[in-house]
Structures are given as structure tokens and as C-alpha cells.
Design a protein around this motif. Structure first.
Motif, PDB file in Angstrom:
ATOM      1  N   LEU A  66      35.027  65.799  71.114  1.00  0.00           N
ATOM      2  CA  LEU A  66      35.905  64.719  71.548  1.00  0.00           C
ATOM      3  C   LEU A  66      37.167  65.314  72.167  1.00  0.00           C
ATOM      4  O   LEU A  66      37.599  66.412  71.797  1.00  0.00           O
ATOM      5  N   PRO A  67      37.780  64.617  73.124  1.00  0.00           N
ATOM      6  CA  PRO A  67      39.026  65.129  73.708  1.00  0.00           C
ATOM      7  C   PRO A  67      40.139  65.180  72.671  1.00  0.00           C
ATOM      8  O   PRO A  67      40.116  64.458  71.675  1.00  0.00           O
TER       9      PRO A  67
ATOM     10  N   LEU B 284      45.009  48.888  80.943  1.00  0.00           N
ATOM     11  CA  LEU B 284      44.309  47.940  81.807  1.00  0.00           C
ATOM     12  C   LEU B 284      43.540  48.664  82.913  1.00  0.00           C
ATOM     13  O   LEU B 284      42.395  48.309  83.228  1.00  0.00           O
ATOM     14  N   GLN B 285      44.149  49.673  83.484  1.00  0.00           N
ATOM     15  CA  GLN B 285      43.484  50.429  84.551  1.00  0.00           C
ATOM     16  C   GLN B 285      42.255  51.166  84.024  1.00  0.00           C
ATOM     17  O   GLN B 285      41.217  51.227  84.699  1.00  0.00           O
ATOM     18  N   ASN B 286      42.365  51.711  82.819  1.00  0.00           N
ATOM     19  CA  ASN B 286      41.229  52.419  82.234  1.00  0.00           C
ATOM     20  C   ASN B 286      40.088  51.467  81.906  1.00  0.00           C
ATOM     21  O   ASN B 286      38.911  51.807  82.101  1.00  0.00           O
ATOM     22  N   ILE B 287      40.407  50.281  81.409  1.00  0.00           N
ATOM     23  CA  ILE B 287      39.363  49.297  81.129  1.00  0.00           C
ATOM     24  C   ILE B 287      38.668  48.887  82.423  1.00  0.00           C
ATOM     25  O   ILE B 287      37.434  48.787  82.493  1.00  0.00           O
ATOM     26  N   ASP B 288      39.465  48.671  83.485  1.00  0.00           N
ATOM     27  CA  ASP B 288      38.902  48.246  84.770  1.00  0.00           C
ATOM     28  C   ASP B 288      38.006  49.316  85.389  1.00  0.00           C
ATOM     29  O   ASP B 288      37.064  48.991  86.103  1.00  0.00           O
ATOM     30  N   SER B 289      38.317  50.577  85.110  1.00  0.00           N
ATOM     31  CA  SER B 289      37.543  51.666  85.729  1.00  0.00           C
ATOM     32  C   SER B 289      36.311  52.075  84.925  1.00  0.00           C
ATOM     33  O   SER B 289      35.534  52.921  85.371  1.00  0.00           O
ATOM     34  N   LEU B 290      36.125  51.472  83.747  1.00  0.00           N
ATOM     35  CA  LEU B 290      34.937  51.788  82.953  1.00  0.00           C
ATOM     36  C   LEU B 290      33.671  51.365  83.689  1.00  0.00           C
ATOM     37  O   LEU B 290      33.638  50.296  84.318  1.00  0.00           O
ATOM     38  N   PRO B 291      32.616  52.159  83.612  1.00  0.00           N
ATOM     39  CA  PRO B 291      31.327  51.706  84.147  1.00  0.00           C
ATOM     40  C   PRO B 291      30.925  50.413  83.455  1.00  0.00           C
ATOM     41  O   PRO B 291      31.234  50.207  82.275  1.00  0.00           O
ATOM     42  N   GLU B 292      30.246  49.541  84.182  1.00  0.00           N
ATOM     43  CA  GLU B 292      29.956  48.214  83.634  1.00  0.00           C
ATOM     44  C   GLU B 292      29.019  48.245  82.433  1.00  0.00           C
ATOM     45  O   GLU B 292      28.900  47.247  81.721  1.00  0.00           O
TER      46      GLU B 292
ATOM     47  N   LEU C  49      44.759  58.213  76.790  1.00  0.00           N
ATOM     48  CA  LEU C  49      43.859  57.081  77.015  1.00  0.00           C
ATOM     49  C   LEU C  49      42.826  57.413  78.076  1.00  0.00           C
ATOM     50  O   LEU C  49      41.630  57.132  77.921  1.00  0.00           O
ATOM     51  N   ARG C  50      43.287  58.017  79.163  1.00  0.00           N
ATOM     52  CA  ARG C  50      42.373  58.372  80.253  1.00  0.00           C
ATOM     53  C   ARG C  50      41.315  59.357  79.770  1.00  0.00           C
ATOM     54  O   ARG C  50      40.117  59.216  80.089  1.00  0.00           O
ATOM     55  N   SER C  51      41.716  60.332  78.985  1.00  0.00           N
ATOM     56  CA  SER C  51      40.762  61.333  78.483  1.00  0.00           C
ATOM     57  C   SER C  51      39.705  60.685  77.588  1.00  0.00           C
ATOM     58  O   SER C  51      38.513  60.997  77.694  1.00  0.00           O
TER      59      SER C  51
END
Length: 376
Positions: A68-69, A213-221, A170-172
Motif C-alpha cells: 500500500l502507498p 472530489l477530483q480523485n473520485i471523478d477520476s476513478l475508473p467507473e 489521497l491521490r496515491s
């Protein structure tokens, strides 16, 4: 095509030159084929993986697999990885909540049909409600049903005192979850999803919400995201729209309380579940579990096969009326009278005697019409 989601993730990993993602989803595909009786096909995939992948990439479901990161400064991991199993993650839900959870699970399990039809899925769920009502247990239950590892975010390491570090953490964590089959669980969600119009919060924490919010939006569907909070009123309005499913878990009703007591007591139960459920009115599952475990411990130490229902009743009653029992301004005699007046059926003379260490004679005298103390 039944395994289209796994194949698409393998292709995505190859295009992005992400060997870990390729190996993780190829291994998951092999597991699924093997469970369907296609051992030869599963063996061919694993043989190919063994010939081209590093050993660290070959066991995505193992606790000691892809690391894990970690937070750059503390070097602590940003999450905890577990492998929930159904036997240990049973959760009591009312019919309405159960229906929504089952629908959520069915959409994920049948995602190949939706993907083939060009209809994406949004496997995200926000779980909220009072403390101790089973939100974390539900996250474990969902991961167990899907037979996927559960990555639970650690707020203590995710949220950093250094400028910009929380957003990077969060991004990691989100990137890691997107690269492997798993369920990402953001517990204590309000710690980093608070409303941006809260004037008591610092600018840095507001920027964290934007990053979230940006990380949630960029998650694969097809990446499964769960979040839980006891304080839904604190969440930023934009956060709510990011979750396809929003489920409130209320305090258990009488039927659920009965089911919880039966579940927690197991083979130690001694009947009278309806009465015990009535005593536990207004309690959450965590408190009920603690009382049941205390009763089980007493039974074991006493060499009994079943719990003492009266003992469990007292434990539940003590939690139910803790505001009176722990009131330092009242004498024990005043507490006895108050409790008896509030619920004479629950607080019998023998139970009050056991709770306060007084003789039954003294209890009887205190609670008689002549002996009642003036409560004014």
C-alpha cells in the motif's frame, strides 16, 4: 461476454504500462475461471503470468501482495488491507436498506452485461447514520460478498499537517485502488469531506475537499468506492452527488435488535430474546454487542452453557439509563427510587439489589409508598 470488465482492465493496464494492474486483474480472471470449473484456462493464465511477471505481482488477494502507498513524511501506510469473509461480517439490516445493498451488489456482479451494452456502472455508496449501527460492518460485508480485498483509508496518516501533503496522499491511495481489484473504503469520511462553507475550517482543508472530489471523478467507473460517516450534516454538498447510492442506517428496530442479540449470543442464548430486545430499545448494535459479550464472559467463567438473562438485562439497562446511574449528584438511594419509578417492570427489586449492592429488604423499603424519597 462474462469477463469483459477484467479483460478491459488488463488492456487498460497494458496501454498504461502498468504491470501491477495487468497482473492483478489477470490473476483475478484466473480465479474466476477456476471457480467456474475452467481449471485449464485458469492454469494457462497463471503459467503466462509466472513467465513474465515479478512474484510480487502475482497474488493481488494476499495480505502481503502489492504494498500500500505510504505517507512521505511518517512512512506509515495510507490504508489497511483486509480480506473479509462472510462468516465474520454478517450485518443486520432493515428490509429497505437490505434491498438497496442487494441491488448495489447485483449491479457489480452483473457488470459484464452492462459493460457489453455500453451502459456504465457507478459502484459507489455513501453509508451514514448514528455511531455503532453497522456501517463499517456493512463495508466488510460488501467486500466479502464480492470476494475482494478491502482497503480502509487511515485518516491518521492520510490527513497531514504539511501543506499539500493530504491531497497527495489521497491521490496515491486512489491511484493504488484503481490499479487492482479491491473495495476502497473511506471511513470517518467527514474528516476530509467537510463542507467548504464552514468558516471554522482552514483553507488547506477546503483544498482537500477539492482534491477528494477530483480523485473520485477520476476513478475508473468499475472501481468500487464506499464511504461512511456519523456526521452526514458536515459533508460538503458536492460530495453527495459523487455517490450513486446513499444509504442511511438507522438505530435497529425491535426485530433487528432481536436478531442482533441472537447473533451476538450464538450458542449461549437462553431464550427471552423479545424481552431483551425490548430492554435494548434505542441502543445501537455496538452497545448491544458489548453487553452480550459481557454476559458470555460471565457464563464461561461461571461454567455455564448459557448466559444469565437477568445479568444481560441488567447490563443493557445500565447502558440504557446511564445518565441516571452515572449521575454524581444523586445518591444510590435516589437512583434506586428514580429507576423504579421510570420502569418498574425492568427494575425489579432483585435487579436493583444486584446493580447497587443493597439488600432486597432495603430496596423494598426505599421503593415502597411509605419509604419513597422526595425526588424534588
Amino acid at each position: 461476454m462474462q469477463h469483459l470488465p477484467e479483460i478491459l482492465k488488463i488492456i487498460e493496464g497494458g496501454v498504461k504500462n502498468n504491470a501491477t494492474q495487468v497482473a492483478s486483474y489477470a490473476s483475478l480472471l484466473a480465479d474466476k475461471l477456476e471457480s467456474e470449473g475452467l481449471q485449464r484456462d485458469a492454469g494457462s493464465i497463471r503459467k503466462k503470468l509466472n513467465s513474465v511477471a515479478s512474484p510480487a505481482d502475482l497474488t493481488p488477494h494476499a495480505i502481503d501482495s502489492t504494498p500500500l502507498p505510504v505517507d512521505r513524511d511518517s512512512r506509515l501506510t495510507l490504508g489497511d488491507l483486509t480480506l473479509p469473509i462472510l462468516e465474520n461480517s454478517q450485518v443486520q439490516l432493515n428490509d429497505q436498506v437490505k434491498e438497496k445493498v442487494n441491488e448495489f451488489l447485483e449491479f457489480i456482479k452483473q457488470s459484464h452485461l452492462l459493460t457489453s451494452a455500453g451502459v456504465g456502472i457507478t459502484p459507489s455508496m455513501l453509508i451514514y447514520g448514528p455511531p455503532g449501527c453497522g456501517k463499517t460492518q456493512l463495508a466488510n460485508n460488501i467486500a466479502a460478498h464480492l470476494q475482494l480485498p478491502l482497503i480502509t483509508a487511515r485518516c491518521d496518516t492520510l490527513v497531514s499537517s504539511f501543506l499539500g501533503a493530504t491531497a497527495k496522499n489521497l491521490r496515491s491511495l486512489f491511484d493504488h485502488a484503481a490499479s487492482r481489484p479491491c473495495v476502497l473504503f473511506l471511513d470517518e469520511f467527514d474528516a476530509f469531506a467537510k463542507a467548504r462553507d464552514d468558516h471554522h475550517e482552514l483553507g488547506e482543508l477546503k483544498r482537500v475537499v477539492v482534491s477528494l472530489l477530483q480523485n473520485i471523478d477520476s476513478l475508473p467507473e468499475d472501481t468500487i468506492l464506499l464511504a461512511a460517516t456519523n456526521h452526514e450534516e458536515l459533508l460538503d454538498a458536492a460530495v453527495w452527488r459523487r455517490f450513486a447510492y446513499r444509504i442511511k442506517i438507522p438505530l435497529p428496530n425491535p426485530e433487528l435488535r432481536k436478531g442482533l442479540i441472537e447473533q451476538f449470543l450464538g450458542e449461549f442464548q437462553n431464550g427471552g430474546l423479545a424481552t431483551l430486545a425490548d430492554v435494548a430499545k434505542g441502543m445501537n448494535g455496538a452497545v448491544i454487542k458489548q453487553a452480550c459479550q459481557a454476559a458470555i464472559r460471565k457464563a464461561i467463567i461461571s461454567g455455564q452453557d448459557n448466559i444469565d438473562n437477568d445479568y444481560l438485562t441488567i447490563k443493557l439497562a445500565q447502558d440504557q439509563y446511564t445518565n441516571i446511574i452515572d449521575d454524581q449528584k444523586m445518591t444510590d438511594e435516589e437512583k434506586v427510587v428514580r429507576l423504579k419509578n421510570l420502569n418498574a417492570k425492568l427494575f425489579t427489586i432483585s435487579r436493583l439489589s444486584a446493580m447497587f449492592g443493597m439488600s432486597t429488604g432495603k430496596i423494598s423499603k426505599l421503593t415502597s409508598t411509605r419509604g419513597k424519597l422526595n425526588e424534588q
